[in-house]
Design a protein around this motif. Structure first.
Motif, mmCIF file in Angstrom:
data_model
loop_
_atom_site.group_PDB
_atom_site.id
_atom_site.type_symbol
_atom_site.label_atom_id
_atom_site.label_comp_id
_atom_site.label_asym_id
_atom_site.label_seq_id
_atom_site.Cartn_x
_atom_site.Cartn_y
_atom_site.Cartn_z
ATOM 1 N N GLN A 297 0.817 -1.216 0.000
ATOM 2 C CA GLN A 297 0.000 0.000 0.000
ATOM 3 C C GLN A 297 0.851 1.267 0.000
ATOM 4 O O GLN A 297 0.366 2.338 0.332
ATOM 5 C CB GLN A 297 -0.925 0.005 1.222
ATOM 6 C CG GLN A 297 -1.948 -1.123 1.222
ATOM 7 C CD GLN A 297 -2.830 -1.098 2.459
ATOM 8 O OE1 GLN A 297 -2.593 -0.319 3.377
ATOM 9 N NE2 GLN A 297 -3.849 -1.941 2.490
ATOM 10 N N TRP A 298 2.109 1.147 -0.380
ATOM 11 C CA TRP A 298 2.971 2.324 -0.358
ATOM 12 C C TRP A 298 2.496 3.393 -1.341
ATOM 13 O O TRP A 298 2.774 4.585 -1.183
ATOM 14 C CB TRP A 298 4.402 1.916 -0.723
ATOM 15 C CG TRP A 298 4.529 1.360 -2.115
ATOM 16 C CD1 TRP A 298 4.432 0.066 -2.491
ATOM 17 C CD2 TRP A 298 4.738 2.122 -3.315
ATOM 18 N NE1 TRP A 298 4.571 -0.065 -3.844
ATOM 19 C CE2 TRP A 298 4.764 1.190 -4.381
ATOM 20 C CE3 TRP A 298 4.909 3.479 -3.598
ATOM 21 C CZ2 TRP A 298 4.947 1.576 -5.696
ATOM 22 C CZ3 TRP A 298 5.095 3.869 -4.905
ATOM 23 C CH2 TRP A 298 5.119 2.924 -5.947
ATOM 24 N N TRP A 299 1.740 2.987 -2.373
ATOM 25 C CA TRP A 299 1.334 3.908 -3.417
ATOM 26 C C TRP A 299 0.077 4.689 -3.059
ATOM 27 O O TRP A 299 -0.276 5.652 -3.768
ATOM 28 C CB TRP A 299 1.067 3.125 -4.703
ATOM 29 C CG TRP A 299 0.169 1.933 -4.492
ATOM 30 C CD1 TRP A 299 0.536 0.650 -4.204
ATOM 31 C CD2 TRP A 299 -1.267 1.940 -4.521
ATOM 32 N NE1 TRP A 299 -0.567 -0.155 -4.060
ATOM 33 C CE2 TRP A 299 -1.686 0.606 -4.256
ATOM 34 C CE3 TRP A 299 -2.228 2.914 -4.759
ATOM 35 C CZ2 TRP A 299 -3.023 0.246 -4.208
ATOM 36 C CZ3 TRP A 299 -3.558 2.553 -4.713
ATOM 37 C CH2 TRP A 299 -3.953 1.239 -4.451
ATOM 38 N N PRO B 244 -0.719 6.844 -0.454
ATOM 39 C CA PRO B 244 -0.533 8.289 -0.215
ATOM 40 C C PRO B 244 -0.161 9.050 -1.484
ATOM 41 O O PRO B 244 -0.628 10.171 -1.701
ATOM 42 C CB PRO B 244 0.604 8.326 0.817
ATOM 43 C CG PRO B 244 0.591 6.982 1.462
ATOM 44 C CD PRO B 244 0.173 6.032 0.395
ATOM 45 N N TRP B 245 0.679 8.448 -2.322
ATOM 46 C CA TRP B 245 1.069 9.124 -3.560
ATOM 47 C C TRP B 245 -0.112 9.275 -4.509
ATOM 48 O O TRP B 245 -0.153 10.234 -5.301
ATOM 49 C CB TRP B 245 2.192 8.350 -4.248
ATOM 50 C CG TRP B 245 3.472 8.383 -3.474
ATOM 51 C CD1 TRP B 245 4.001 7.398 -2.704
ATOM 52 C CD2 TRP B 245 4.377 9.486 -3.378
ATOM 53 N NE1 TRP B 245 5.181 7.803 -2.125
ATOM 54 C CE2 TRP B 245 5.439 9.087 -2.533
ATOM 55 C CE3 TRP B 245 4.409 10.762 -3.932
ATOM 56 C CZ2 TRP B 245 6.503 9.917 -2.232
ATOM 57 C CZ3 TRP B 245 5.474 11.596 -3.632
ATOM 58 C CH2 TRP B 245 6.505 11.165 -2.790
ATOM 59 N N LEU B 246 -1.065 8.351 -4.428
ATOM 60 C CA LEU B 246 -2.252 8.463 -5.265
ATOM 61 C C LEU B 246 -3.064 9.697 -4.890
ATOM 62 O O LEU B 246 -3.580 10.413 -5.759
ATOM 63 C CB LEU B 246 -3.101 7.195 -5.135
ATOM 64 C CG LEU B 246 -4.384 7.144 -5.970
ATOM 65 C CD1 LEU B 246 -4.046 7.180 -7.456
ATOM 66 C CD2 LEU B 246 -5.190 5.894 -5.633
ATOM 67 N N LEU C 118 -1.815 12.354 -3.431
ATOM 68 C CA LEU C 118 -0.997 13.533 -3.697
ATOM 69 C C LEU C 118 -0.818 13.803 -5.185
ATOM 70 O O LEU C 118 -0.371 14.899 -5.549
ATOM 71 C CB LEU C 118 0.384 13.360 -3.057
ATOM 72 C CG LEU C 118 0.455 13.397 -1.530
ATOM 73 C CD1 LEU C 118 1.852 13.051 -1.054
ATOM 74 C CD2 LEU C 118 0.054 14.772 -1.004
ATOM 75 N N ALA C 119 -1.144 12.834 -6.014
ATOM 76 C CA ALA C 119 -0.856 12.950 -7.447
ATOM 77 C C ALA C 119 -1.478 14.190 -8.089
ATOM 78 O O ALA C 119 -0.793 14.905 -8.835
ATOM 79 C CB ALA C 119 -1.311 11.680 -8.174
ATOM 80 N N LEU D 269 0.531 17.202 -7.052
ATOM 81 C CA LEU D 269 1.883 17.132 -7.597
ATOM 82 C C LEU D 269 1.901 17.457 -9.086
ATOM 83 O O LEU D 269 2.822 18.117 -9.576
ATOM 84 C CB LEU D 269 2.469 15.738 -7.352
ATOM 85 C CG LEU D 269 2.768 15.386 -5.896
ATOM 86 C CD1 LEU D 269 3.281 13.953 -5.796
ATOM 87 C CD2 LEU D 269 3.779 16.351 -5.300
#
Length: 312
Positions: free
Chosen positions: A29-31, A33-35, A37-38, A41
């Protein structure tokens, strides 16, 4: 292997399996938070970082729209650094940044001390005091331009007339125009600093105030020996934020004076705007923008290094 030796191994097996399962779950599930924030960003990349990189490349080129850019190296930097207008604008920027930084911090700290508390009345007062921050800057500049009317009928001239001063030209006088813009910036920036100071005051141990009161310390001594040391990290953060805000001053100067009268309020941001968009000297303007960014970066790094050295 005996039963006594095998028992601990069997007891440790479920724990090892559980930790391995947790690691796999977290790693899978590391992705997430980046999802989330995408979108932000992507907007930052398109509207901020790509233009920043483009400005750096344009600062070493002679920009000729529709004809193709030509490489000039450091000629743009040499031209803008040797310009009397840039040196005057840089000095005005430093003076304005210093005045707004310390003025907004001092006023914000005083407001924070006055409105600290949990009652409903103070909540309303804090909300009212914070209004200058949420009002659009263009509206703020227009209001202050009206209040700075240079005749004796102007609002600010009537106020200073109560103490026997004036009338003053304010933004129409080269001797008072920069100070007048600084007052506008302080009025708008102090409530923002106030809210950060309030957050810092909430983190100070109340037992220290009680101990100081028992020892007979006055209100001033409690502020000096308890409040100010407890807010030292807050001061460091606010100094950086307020200094960056002062270096990037543009809208209020552009709307109030546009650098006048006689260049007395010309700052680096308004000079860059005029060079790039009014005179079509985009390469020289980009060089000024890069220099301003470098000065801001150096200031931020120096403050952080001093903060770490004091904390160590």
């Amino acid at each position: 292997m005996s039963v006594r030796e095998a028992a601990p191994l069997s007891a440790r097996a479920p724990v090892a399996q559980t930790s391995a399962r947790d690691r796999r779950r977290r790693g899978g599930q590391w992705w997430v938070p980046w999802l989330f924030l995408a979108p932000a960003l992507v907007l930052f990349l398109y509207f901020k970082f790509i233009p920043m990189a483009r400005a750096v490349s344009m600062s070493v080129q002679e920009v000729r729209p529709y004809l193709g850019n030509t490489w000039v190296g450091g000629a743009n930097y040499a031209e803008i650094l040797s310009s009397d207008g840039f040196r005057s604008a840089a000095w005005n920027t430093v003076v304005l940044a210093v005045g707004q930084t310390f003025g907004s911090m001092v006023l914000g700290f005083g407001l924070a001390l006055l409105v600290e508390g949990q009652t409903r009345k103070l909540t309303f007062i804090r909300s009212a005091a914070f209004l200058p921050v949420v009002v659009p800057l263009a509206v703020t500049a227009e209001l202050w331009r009206i209040m700075y009317h240079p005749t004796s009928d102007g609002l600010m001239n009537q106020v200073i007339g109560l103490i026997g001063l004036g009338p003053s030209g304010f933004i129409n006088d080269p001797h008072t125009s920069l100070a007048s813009i600084a007052v506008t910036g302080i009025w708008r920036g102090a409530p923002y600093d106030m809210m950060i100071f309030l957050a810092g005051l909430a983190g100070i141990d109340r037992g220290l105030y009680e101990a100081a009161t028992v020892d007979g310390a006055s209100t001033w001594r409690r502020i000096v020996h308890v409040t100010l040391p407890g807010l030292r990290p807050v001061f460091a953060i606010l100094f950086v934020l307020a200094a960056v805000r002062g270096f990037r001053t543009f809208t209020e100067v552009f709307l109030l004076t546009n650098g006048g009268p006689n260049g007395s309020t010309e700052v680096v941001m308004t000079l860059i705007y005029k060079l790039g968009l009014e005179q079509s000297r985009l390469g020289v303007g980009s060089a000024g923008a890069v220099l301003l960014f470098a000065a801001t970066l150096v200031l931020t790094v120096c403050v952080q290094l001093l903060r770490r050295r004091r904390s160590a």
